[in-house]
Design an enzyme around this catalytic site. Structure first.
Site, PDB file in Angstrom:
ATOM      1  N   LYS A   1       0.777  -1.061  -0.378  1.00 11.56           N
ATOM      2  CA  LYS A   1      -0.181  -0.192  -0.054  1.00 11.56           C
ATOM      3  C   LYS A   1       0.510   1.418   0.054  1.00 11.56           C
ATOM      4  O   LYS A   1       0.642   2.637  -0.843  1.00 11.56           O
ATOM      5  CB  LYS A   1      -1.175  -0.106   1.300  1.00 11.56           C
ATOM      6  N   ASN A   2       1.010   1.335   1.380  1.00 10.73           N
ATOM      7  CA  ASN A   2       2.735   1.978   0.729  1.00 10.73           C
ATOM      8  C   ASN A   2       3.351   2.829   0.488  1.00 10.73           C
ATOM      9  O   ASN A   2       3.817   3.586  -0.286  1.00 10.73           O
ATOM     10  CB  ASN A   2       3.289   2.576   2.574  1.00 10.73           C
TER      11      ASN A   2
ATOM     12  N   CYS B   1      -5.052  12.566  13.359  1.00 10.27           N
ATOM     13  CA  CYS B   1      -6.035  11.836  12.768  1.00 10.27           C
ATOM     14  C   CYS B   1      -6.206  10.892  13.997  1.00 10.27           C
ATOM     15  O   CYS B   1      -5.504  10.699  14.714  1.00 10.27           O
ATOM     16  CB  CYS B   1      -5.863  10.886  11.683  1.00 10.27           C
TER      17      CYS B   1
ATOM     18  N   ARG C   1      -1.207  14.921  12.858  1.00 12.43           N
ATOM     19  CA  ARG C   1       0.373  14.394  12.062  1.00 12.43           C
ATOM     20  C   ARG C   1       0.006  15.950  11.132  1.00 12.43           C
ATOM     21  O   ARG C   1      -0.170  16.059  10.163  1.00 12.43           O
ATOM     22  CB  ARG C   1      -0.817  13.196  10.811  1.00 12.43           C
TER      23      ARG C   1
ATOM     24  N   ASP D   1       3.356  -0.170  12.038  1.00 14.20           N
ATOM     25  CA  ASP D   1       1.673  -0.049  11.743  1.00 14.20           C
ATOM     26  C   ASP D   1       1.584  -1.843  12.411  1.00 14.20           C
ATOM     27  O   ASP D   1       0.916  -2.045  11.586  1.00 14.20           O
ATOM     28  CB  ASP D   1       2.052  -0.385  10.882  1.00 14.20           C
TER      29      ASP D   1
ATOM     30  N   ARG E   1      -9.220   0.644   3.516  1.00 13.43           N
ATOM     31  CA  ARG E   1      -8.134   1.263   3.016  1.00 13.43           C
ATOM     32  C   ARG E   1      -7.233   0.927   2.899  1.00 13.43           C
ATOM     33  O   ARG E   1      -5.770   0.986   1.822  1.00 13.43           O
ATOM     34  CB  ARG E   1      -7.381   2.212   3.927  1.00 13.43           C
TER      35      ARG E   1
HETATM   36  C1  UD1 Z   1       4.049   6.407   6.427  1.00 13.09           C
HETATM   37  C2  UD1 Z   1       2.924   5.554   6.471  1.00 13.09           C
HETATM   38  C3  UD1 Z   1       2.545   4.961   7.917  1.00 13.09           C
HETATM   39  C4  UD1 Z   1       3.630   4.624   8.737  1.00 13.09           C
HETATM   40  C5  UD1 Z   1       4.852   6.054   9.168  1.00 13.09           C
HETATM   41  C6  UD1 Z   1       6.280   5.405   9.917  1.00 13.09           C
HETATM   42  C7  UD1 Z   1       2.720   6.270   3.844  1.00 13.09           C
HETATM   43  C8  UD1 Z   1       1.294   6.758   3.367  1.00 13.09           C
HETATM   44  N1  UD1 Z   1       2.197   5.704   5.426  1.00 13.09           N
HETATM   45  O1  UD1 Z   1       3.479   7.378   7.165  1.00 13.09           O
HETATM   46  O2  UD1 Z   1       2.149   3.704   7.410  1.00 13.09           O
HETATM   47  O3  UD1 Z   1       2.992   4.458  10.297  1.00 13.09           O
HETATM   48  O4  UD1 Z   1       5.128   6.180   7.790  1.00 13.09           O
HETATM   49  O5  UD1 Z   1       6.677   4.181   9.719  1.00 13.09           O
HETATM   50  O6  UD1 Z   1       3.332   5.902   3.761  1.00 13.09           O
HETATM   51  N2  UD1 Z   1       5.328  14.224  11.335  1.00 13.09           N
HETATM   52  C9  UD1 Z   1       6.132  15.654  12.576  1.00 13.09           C
HETATM   53  N3  UD1 Z   1       5.909  16.596  11.287  1.00 13.09           N
HETATM   54  C10 UD1 Z   1       6.316  15.544   9.890  1.00 13.09           C
HETATM   55  C11 UD1 Z   1       5.920  14.747   9.900  1.00 13.09           C
HETATM   56  C12 UD1 Z   1       5.996  14.220  10.618  1.00 13.09           C
HETATM   57  O7  UD1 Z   1       5.652  15.816  13.306  1.00 13.09           O
HETATM   58  O8  UD1 Z   1       6.395  17.079   9.424  1.00 13.09           O
HETATM   59  C13 UD1 Z   1       5.671  13.198  13.209  1.00 13.09           C
HETATM   60  C14 UD1 Z   1       3.928  12.357  13.205  1.00 13.09           C
HETATM   61  O9  UD1 Z   1       2.736  13.532  12.828  1.00 13.09           O
HETATM   62  C15 UD1 Z   1       4.666  10.940  13.250  1.00 13.09           C
HETATM   63  C16 UD1 Z   1       5.743  10.579  12.866  1.00 13.09           C
HETATM   64  O10 UD1 Z   1       6.159  11.871  12.837  1.00 13.09           O
HETATM   65  O11 UD1 Z   1       4.209  10.892  14.642  1.00 13.09           O
HETATM   66  C17 UD1 Z   1       6.178   9.831  11.668  1.00 13.09           C
HETATM   67  O12 UD1 Z   1       5.278  10.575  11.090  1.00 13.09           O
HETATM   68  P1  UD1 Z   1       5.793   9.828   9.406  1.00 13.09           P
HETATM   69  O13 UD1 Z   1       7.251   9.149   9.440  1.00 13.09           O
HETATM   70  O14 UD1 Z   1       6.195  11.297   8.817  1.00 13.09           O
HETATM   71  O15 UD1 Z   1       5.395   9.020   8.839  1.00 13.09           O
HETATM   72  P2  UD1 Z   1       3.803   9.238   7.472  1.00 13.09           P
HETATM   73  O16 UD1 Z   1       4.493   9.984   6.209  1.00 13.09           O
HETATM   74  O17 UD1 Z   1       3.046  10.192   7.831  1.00 13.09           O
END
Ligand code: UD1
Length: 437
Positions: free
Chosen positions: A40-41, A134, A139, A323, A416
Site C-alpha cells: 500500500k504505502n 487523525c 499529523r 503499523d 483502505r
Molecule cells: C508513513 C506511513 C505510515 C507509517 C509511518 C511511519 C504512508 C502513506 N504512511 O506515514 O503507514 O505508520 O510512515 O512508519 O507511507 N511528523 C511531524 N512532522 C512532520 C511529519 C511527521 O511531527 O512534518 C511526525 C508524525 O506526526 C508522526 C511521526 O512524525 O508522529 C512519523 O511520521 P512520518 O514518518 O512522516 O509518517 P507518514 O509519512 O505520515
C-alpha cells in the site's frame, strides 16, 4: 480522520444502518497458506511520483484497496489519464492541468500530502487542504515544509490550506530533525527535477523509500546513497516513463504472521518480503515460534508461541514498525505473562485498548505512549468497532483468538489497506466472512 469516522457513522445511520460487518468464529489454530498483495504505502507514493513523468508509466502489482482508488481518482481530477486493469495501473501525467487538489479528495486520504513534492516539481505550485489530526494522533507537516523551504519553496501562512509556490526548485543541503517517511519522500520527489544537487541527511530508510529511489532512478533520476540515511540527488531535466513492479506489502505479511501467532497455528505466507520483516520475526521467535523459509515464502509454526514480550518499542526502520504494533498488542493479550509496548512514532496509537477490554483482555495505557498487557488465558467474542486501518486489522486478529462469534464493524477502514482480509484469512484456515447487516 476523526471527522471521517463521524461521517462514516452518520452515513451508515442515514443509509438505514446497513453496515458491512466481519463475522469471525475464532478459537481454532490457523493452518493454511496465503499470498501477500502489493505494498500500500509503496504503491501510493509511486503513483504520486508519476506526476513528474510526461508519458505512460505502468505499475504492476498495485494493491486493489480503497486508498489506491482515492489516489487514482485525485490524479484524474488533476488531469492525468489513468487506466486500471486489475493489479496493473497505467498513468499518463502529460495532460496534468492543475495542481489545486480538491478538499474532498485530499480529506479522504492523508497520503495526498505526498503530492506536495511532485506537484511542486511539475507545476511550481500546489494548493491542498492541510491534513488534520487523525485517530492515531496529530499529523503535522512542519518537517515537509521546512525541508521544501530550503529548496526555494514559499509557503503562505494559512491554518486550513497548504499553499506553496516556487520560482524554481533548487538543490540544498537538508537535515531532517526526525526521519519522517513522508518528508523524505517529498524531498526526493522535489529534488529529482530541481536545479543542482540536494543532500538529504537523516533521511528515513523504510523499504518504501528505497523502492521509490529505484523507481525514480529507472526513470532517469540520479539518486545515490539509496537504502542509507543520507541521500544525494542530482537534479535532471526530465524523467522518462517506466514500467515497474510494486514490492509486496510487509505490513500485510506481518498481519497474517501475527494472525498465525495469535491462534498458535501454522501459517505459510507466500511472497512475503522476508528481509523487511526481520524485527517482527525476531519477536515471534522470542515468543517461541519457529520460523522456516521456503522458496518465496515464510512458514511460521506458532504452536509454542506463548511467551510474553517484556519490553518492545516501535521504531523507525529497521526497528519494529508502528503499523504492526496493534496486531502484536492483540496477540500478547493471551501471552503467558506480562508484556509492555512503547509507541515512539505516533502519539495516540492505542485506541483499540477499549475494544480489547470488551473481550476480557487485561491491558492499560500509561501516558498515551506505553501499553502494559497482562496475558489472560481466554478472550471472549464481542461486537467490536474498527476506527482506523491497522487497529481494525488488530481487532480481526483478536477475534480469531476468541472462541465463538465476534462481529467487527468499520470494515471500510480495513479496506483502505487490505484487498480482502477475509479471503486471505480463509485461505489461512479461518472461519471468517464479511456480511451486510
Ligand atoms: C508513513 C506511513 C505510515 C507509517 C509511518 C511511519 C504512508 C502513506 N504512511 O506515514 O503507514 O505508520 O510512515 O512508519 O507511507 N511528523 C511531524 N512532522 C512532520 C511529519 C511527521 O511531527 O512534518 C511526525 C508524525 O506526526 C508522526 C511521526 O512524525 O508522529 C512519523 O511520521 P512520518 O514518518 O512522516 O509518517 P507518514 O509519512 O505520515
Amino acid at each position: 480522520m476523526a471527522d471521517r469516522h463521524m461521517l462514516y457513522i452518520s452515513m451508515q445511520i442515514e443509509s438505514g444502518c446497513h453496515m458491512d460487518c466481519i463475522h469471525i468464529h475464532g478459537g481454532k489454530p490457523l493452518e493454511g497458506e496465503a499470498a501477500v498483495q502489493g505494498s500500500k504505502n509503496g504503491a501510493l507514493v509511486l503513483v504520486t511520483a508519476t506526476v513528474l513523468i510526461k508519458g505512460q508509466t505502468v505499475l504492476y502489482n498495485c494493491p486493489q484497496i480503497t486508498d489506491m482508488d482515492e489516489m487514482l481518482g485525485l490524479l484524474k481530477t488533476l488531469g492525468c489519464r489513468v487506466k486500471r486493469e486489475g493489479v496493473a495501473v497505467i498513468i499518463d501525467a502529460s495532460s496534468l492541468h492543475t495542481s489545486d487538489c480538491p478538499a474532498k479528495q485530499v480529506r479522504a486520504m492523508r497520503s495526498s500530502v505526498m503530492l506536495l513534492g511532485p506537484l511542486l516539481g511539475r507545476c511550481g505550485s500546489v494548493s491542498m487542504e492541510r491534513p488534520g489530526g487523525c485517530m492515531i494522533g496529530k499529523r503535522p507537516v512542519d518537517i515537509h515544509e521546512t525541508a521544501l523551504t530550503c529548496m526555494g519553496v514559499r509557503f503562505r501562512k494559512d491554518e486550513k490550506q497548504i499553499l506553496a509556490e516556487t520560482e524554481g526548485l533548487k538543490g540544498a543541503e537538508i537535515c531532517l530533525p526526525f526521519p519522517s517517511v513522508g518528508a523524505t519522500e517529498n524531498v526526493l520527489m522535489a529534488a529529482v527535477l530541481a536545479e543542482g544537487t540536494t543532500v538529504l541527511y537523516n533521511a528515513a530508510q523504510e523499504p518504501e523509500i528505497t523502492q521509490l529511489c529505484h523507481f525514480l532512478n529507472e526513470a532517469g533520476a540520479k539518486i545515490t546513497g539509496v537504502g542509507t540515511n543520507c541521500l544525494t540527488i542530482s537534479g535532471v531535466v526530465k524523467l522518462q516513463p517506466v514500467t515497474f513492479t510494486v514490492m509486496p506489502d510487509r505490513i500485510v505479511a506481518g498481519t497474517y504472521l501475527l494472525a498465525g501467532a495469535a491462534t498458535r497455528g501454522i501459517v505459510t505466507v507466500k511472497n512475503a518480503p522476508v528481509r523487511q520483516l526481520t524485527s517482527l520475526l525476531d519477536v515471534l521467535r522470542k515468543m517461541g515460534a519457529v520460523v522456516r523459509y521456503e522458496e518465496n515464502a515464510v512458514v511460521l509454526d506458532a504452536a509454542r508461541a506463548g511467551k510474553p514480550v517484556p519490553y518492545l518499542r516501535t521504531a523507525v526502520y529497521p526497528g519494529f514498525p508502528t503499523d504492526l504494533q496493534s496486531m502484536l498488542a492483540a496477540v500478547l493479550t493471551r501471552a503467558e505473562g506480562s508484556s509492555a509496548i512503547e509507541e515512539t512514532i505516533f502519539e495516540d496509537r492505542f485506541k483499540i485498548v477499549r475494544e480489547l477490554q470488551k473481550m476480557g483482555a487485561d491491558l492499560k495505557v500509561e501516558n498515551n505512549r506505553k501499553l502494559r498487557i497482562y496475558g489472560v488465558t481466554k478472550l471472549y467474542p464481542a461486537r467490536l468497532t474498527a476506527c482506523e486501518l491497522r487497529g481494525g486489522a488488530a481487532l480481526v486478529v483478536a477475534a480469531l483468538m476468541a472462541e465463538g462469534e465476534s462481529k467487527i464493524t468499520g470494515c471500510d477502514y480495513i479496506r483502505r489497506g487490505y484487498e480482502d482480509i477475509c479471503r486471505d484469512l480463509r485461505l489461512l484456515g479461518a472461519d471468517v466472512e464479511e456480511k451486510r447487516e
